[in-house]
Design an enzyme around this catalytic site. Structure first.
Site, PDB file in Angstrom:
ATOM      1  N   SER A 149       5.012   5.444  -1.503  1.00 58.80           N
ATOM      2  CA  SER A 149       5.608   6.784  -1.389  1.00 58.80           C
ATOM      3  C   SER A 149       4.606   7.732  -2.040  1.00 58.80           C
ATOM      4  O   SER A 149       4.616   7.904  -3.259  1.00 58.80           O
ATOM      5  CB  SER A 149       6.948   6.858  -2.114  1.00 58.80           C
ATOM      6  OG  SER A 149       7.873   5.979  -1.545  1.00 58.80           O
TER       7      SER A 149
ATOM      8  N   LYS B 208       9.085  11.291   3.242  1.00 54.19           N
ATOM      9  CA  LYS B 208       9.617  10.362   2.235  1.00 54.19           C
ATOM     10  C   LYS B 208       9.995  11.110   0.952  1.00 54.19           C
ATOM     11  O   LYS B 208      11.046  10.863   0.351  1.00 54.19           O
ATOM     12  CB  LYS B 208       8.575   9.277   1.934  1.00 54.19           C
ATOM     13  CG  LYS B 208       8.924   8.341   0.807  1.00 54.19           C
ATOM     14  CD  LYS B 208      10.149   7.499   1.107  1.00 54.19           C
ATOM     15  CE  LYS B 208      10.613   6.745  -0.135  1.00 54.19           C
ATOM     16  NZ  LYS B 208      11.851   5.995   0.088  1.00 54.19           N
TER      17      LYS B 208
ATOM     18  N   LYS C   1       8.395  10.985  -9.770  1.00 58.72           N
ATOM     19  CA  LYS C   1       7.152  11.210  -9.001  1.00 58.72           C
ATOM     20  C   LYS C   1       7.483  11.800  -7.627  1.00 58.72           C
ATOM     21  O   LYS C   1       6.885  12.783  -7.192  1.00 58.72           O
ATOM     22  CB  LYS C   1       6.409   9.887  -8.861  1.00 58.72           C
ATOM     23  CG  LYS C   1       5.225   9.916  -7.923  1.00 58.72           C
ATOM     24  CD  LYS C   1       5.092   8.818  -6.899  1.00 58.72           C
ATOM     25  CE  LYS C   1       6.196   7.918  -6.602  1.00 58.72           C
ATOM     26  NZ  LYS C   1       6.052   6.977  -5.511  1.00 58.72           N
TER      27      LYS C   1
HETATM   28  P1  NDP Z   1       6.718  -1.776  -8.621  1.00 59.11           P
HETATM   29  O1  NDP Z   1       6.520  -1.050  -9.893  1.00 59.11           O
HETATM   30  O2  NDP Z   1       7.773  -2.827  -8.540  1.00 59.11           O
HETATM   31  O3  NDP Z   1       5.328  -2.468  -8.177  1.00 59.11           O
HETATM   32  C1  NDP Z   1       4.137  -1.772  -8.260  1.00 59.11           C
HETATM   33  C2  NDP Z   1       3.013  -2.644  -7.752  1.00 59.11           C
HETATM   34  O4  NDP Z   1       1.789  -1.909  -7.828  1.00 59.11           O
HETATM   35  C3  NDP Z   1       2.787  -3.920  -8.578  1.00 59.11           C
HETATM   36  O5  NDP Z   1       2.294  -4.913  -7.718  1.00 59.11           O
HETATM   37  C4  NDP Z   1       1.706  -3.472  -9.573  1.00 59.11           C
HETATM   38  O6  NDP Z   1       0.912  -4.532 -10.034  1.00 59.11           O
HETATM   39  C5  NDP Z   1       0.874  -2.568  -8.698  1.00 59.11           C
HETATM   40  N1  NDP Z   1       0.133  -1.568  -9.446  1.00 59.11           N
HETATM   41  C6  NDP Z   1       0.636  -0.633 -10.304  1.00 59.11           C
HETATM   42  N2  NDP Z   1      -0.329   0.175 -10.747  1.00 59.11           N
HETATM   43  C7  NDP Z   1      -1.481  -0.267 -10.178  1.00 59.11           C
HETATM   44  C8  NDP Z   1      -2.830   0.151 -10.257  1.00 59.11           C
HETATM   45  N3  NDP Z   1      -3.188   1.208 -11.010  1.00 59.11           N
HETATM   46  N4  NDP Z   1      -3.763  -0.536  -9.551  1.00 59.11           N
HETATM   47  C9  NDP Z   1      -3.400  -1.593  -8.784  1.00 59.11           C
HETATM   48  N5  NDP Z   1      -2.136  -2.037  -8.672  1.00 59.11           N
HETATM   49  C10 NDP Z   1      -1.190  -1.376  -9.355  1.00 59.11           C
HETATM   50  O7  NDP Z   1       6.928  -0.650  -7.510  1.00 59.11           O
HETATM   51  P2  NDP Z   1       7.850  -0.707  -6.200  1.00 59.11           P
HETATM   52  O8  NDP Z   1       7.514  -1.899  -5.402  1.00 59.11           O
HETATM   53  O9  NDP Z   1       9.258  -0.413  -6.574  1.00 59.11           O
HETATM   54  O10 NDP Z   1       7.312   0.616  -5.460  1.00 59.11           O
HETATM   55  C11 NDP Z   1       6.086   0.634  -4.739  1.00 59.11           C
HETATM   56  C12 NDP Z   1       6.071   1.922  -3.909  1.00 59.11           C
HETATM   57  O11 NDP Z   1       7.172   1.912  -3.002  1.00 59.11           O
HETATM   58  C13 NDP Z   1       6.221   3.181  -4.769  1.00 59.11           C
HETATM   59  O12 NDP Z   1       5.432   4.210  -4.240  1.00 59.11           O
HETATM   60  C14 NDP Z   1       7.717   3.501  -4.657  1.00 59.11           C
HETATM   61  O13 NDP Z   1       7.965   4.875  -4.874  1.00 59.11           O
HETATM   62  C15 NDP Z   1       7.994   3.056  -3.238  1.00 59.11           C
HETATM   63  N6  NDP Z   1       9.369   2.674  -2.936  1.00 59.11           N
HETATM   64  C16 NDP Z   1      10.127   1.931  -3.812  1.00 59.11           C
HETATM   65  C17 NDP Z   1      11.426   1.570  -3.480  1.00 59.11           C
HETATM   66  C18 NDP Z   1      12.287   0.748  -4.384  1.00 59.11           C
HETATM   67  O14 NDP Z   1      13.522   0.656  -4.122  1.00 59.11           O
HETATM   68  N7  NDP Z   1      11.753   0.121  -5.431  1.00 59.11           N
HETATM   69  C19 NDP Z   1      12.032   1.976  -2.197  1.00 59.11           C
HETATM   70  C20 NDP Z   1      11.126   2.689  -1.322  1.00 59.11           C
HETATM   71  C21 NDP Z   1       9.864   3.041  -1.711  1.00 59.11           C
HETATM   72  P3  NDP Z   1       1.286  -5.381 -11.355  1.00 59.11           P
HETATM   73  O15 NDP Z   1       2.057  -6.583 -10.854  1.00 59.11           O
HETATM   74  O16 NDP Z   1      -0.017  -5.721 -11.941  1.00 59.11           O
HETATM   75  O17 NDP Z   1       2.115  -4.479 -12.243  1.00 59.11           O
END
Ligand code: NDP
Length: 289
Positions: free
Chosen positions: A91, A166, A235
């Protein structure tokens, strides 16, 4: 197709699981043990170095912010073959994404923004709604991969349009959640049974996903499971306010929602987005239950 998936969080992990069932998949995650677990569970291949994704036809990112995607694109983009497609399921912020897309495109890598809606349940079920920004041709090339996690795919415009839609969608979620919280806190304080009030509202014109699902399942139950974190919603609200400001629209309700959820984030930290209503409850001296 040879697919790479970057970011195995709440959303990315199950989304990539669906891809593994249909394509040749390499996964990369900042915390490498998560990629190893995915490989074991879904027969994907875990890369411990981004260079392990260099030969992929389609690369998917599902990261917290566009800044995170931009940083990864700077490292991986130069290694990808011309003609490959970058699908960003984050997102994201349309402005930042357009800059990332320009740099990728200069290297012959197409960019499609394809954020998703439907939460962790939709990700597990493979029924997410996907809003795509990009050319029709590029979206069609990405479609065999996006279809793995989608119940519906809609092209909403050029690059960045998916991110804009979104952000506005989630701003609407935030407004509905907070305003329902205010109304129900008032009713609870006035001595009305919240469950009875929700039964009426959910059979009436005031219902929303907040009143039908989020508040009964997470707030009234006091469970507040952290499946969509408050920092991510804050965000999204910031992005939506930016979209409105750039468009010259006076979006004061969205700005107020951004402010209220921002204050909740300062007070509560990394909790589920629905737990923001705890701030409202504390200030009102009542629980919504
Ligand atoms: P999470 O916090 O569960 O996962 C984030 C992922 O990104 C992890 O794999 C993390 O790795 C990785 N990550 C974080 N920072 C970095 C970085 N600087 N460099 C590389 N990898 C990184 O997030 P979500 O899965 O909940 O959300 C992901 C996206 O989807 C977001 O943009 C969110 O807004 C969107 N979204 C979320 C929904 C939800 O219900 N959760 C629904 C719809 C959209 P590590 O394992 O190392 O922490």
């Amino acid at each position: 197709m040879k697919v790479g998936f970057i970011g195995l969080g709440t959303m990315g992990y199950p989304m990539a699981g669906h891809v593994a069932a249909a394509h040749d998949l390499v996964v990369w995650n900042r915390t490498a043990s998560v990629a190893d677990r995915h490989a074991e569970e879904h027969s994907s291949l875990a890369a411990h170095d981004l260079a392990g994704l260099a030969d992929r036809d389609v690369v998917v990112t599902c990261l917290p912010t566009s800044a995170d995607v931009d940083e990864i694109a700077d490292r991986l983009g130069p290694l990808l073959a011309r003609g490959s497609v970058w699908v960003d399921a984050t997102s994201g912020d349309p402005e930042v994404a357009r800059l990332t897309a320009t740099r990728l495109t200069e290297r012959g890598v197409a960019y499609v923004d394809a954020p998703v809606s439907g939460g962790s349940t939709g990700a597990s079920a493979g029924t997410l709604t996907v809003m795509c920004g990009g050319s029709t041709d590029d979206i069609d090339r990405a479609r065999p991969v996006v279809e793995c996690w989608a119940g519906r795919i809609v092209r909403v415009g050029d690059i960045g349009a998916g991110h804009a839609v979104k952000a506005v969608n989630n701003a609407l979620l935030a407004v509905a959640l907070w305003s329902a919280g205010e109304g129900l806190a008032a009713l609870a304080k006035a001595g009305v049974d919240v469950t009875a009030a929700l039964e009426v509202i959910n059979a009436s014109s005031g219902r929303s996903n907040a009143t039908v699902t989020l508040i009964p399942d997470r707030v009234v139950s006091r469970a507040f499971p952290n499946t969509f974190s408050l920092p991510l919603l804050v965000k999204d609200l910031g992005i939506a306010v930016g979209v409105a400001t750039r468009a010259g629209v006076d979006a004061r309700v969205l700005r107020l929602a951004a402010e209220r959820f921002g204050t909740a984030l300062e007070r509560l930290g990394d909790v589920d987005h629905t737990a923001a209503l705890r701030v409202l409850e504390e200030d009102a001296g009542v629980e919504i239950r």
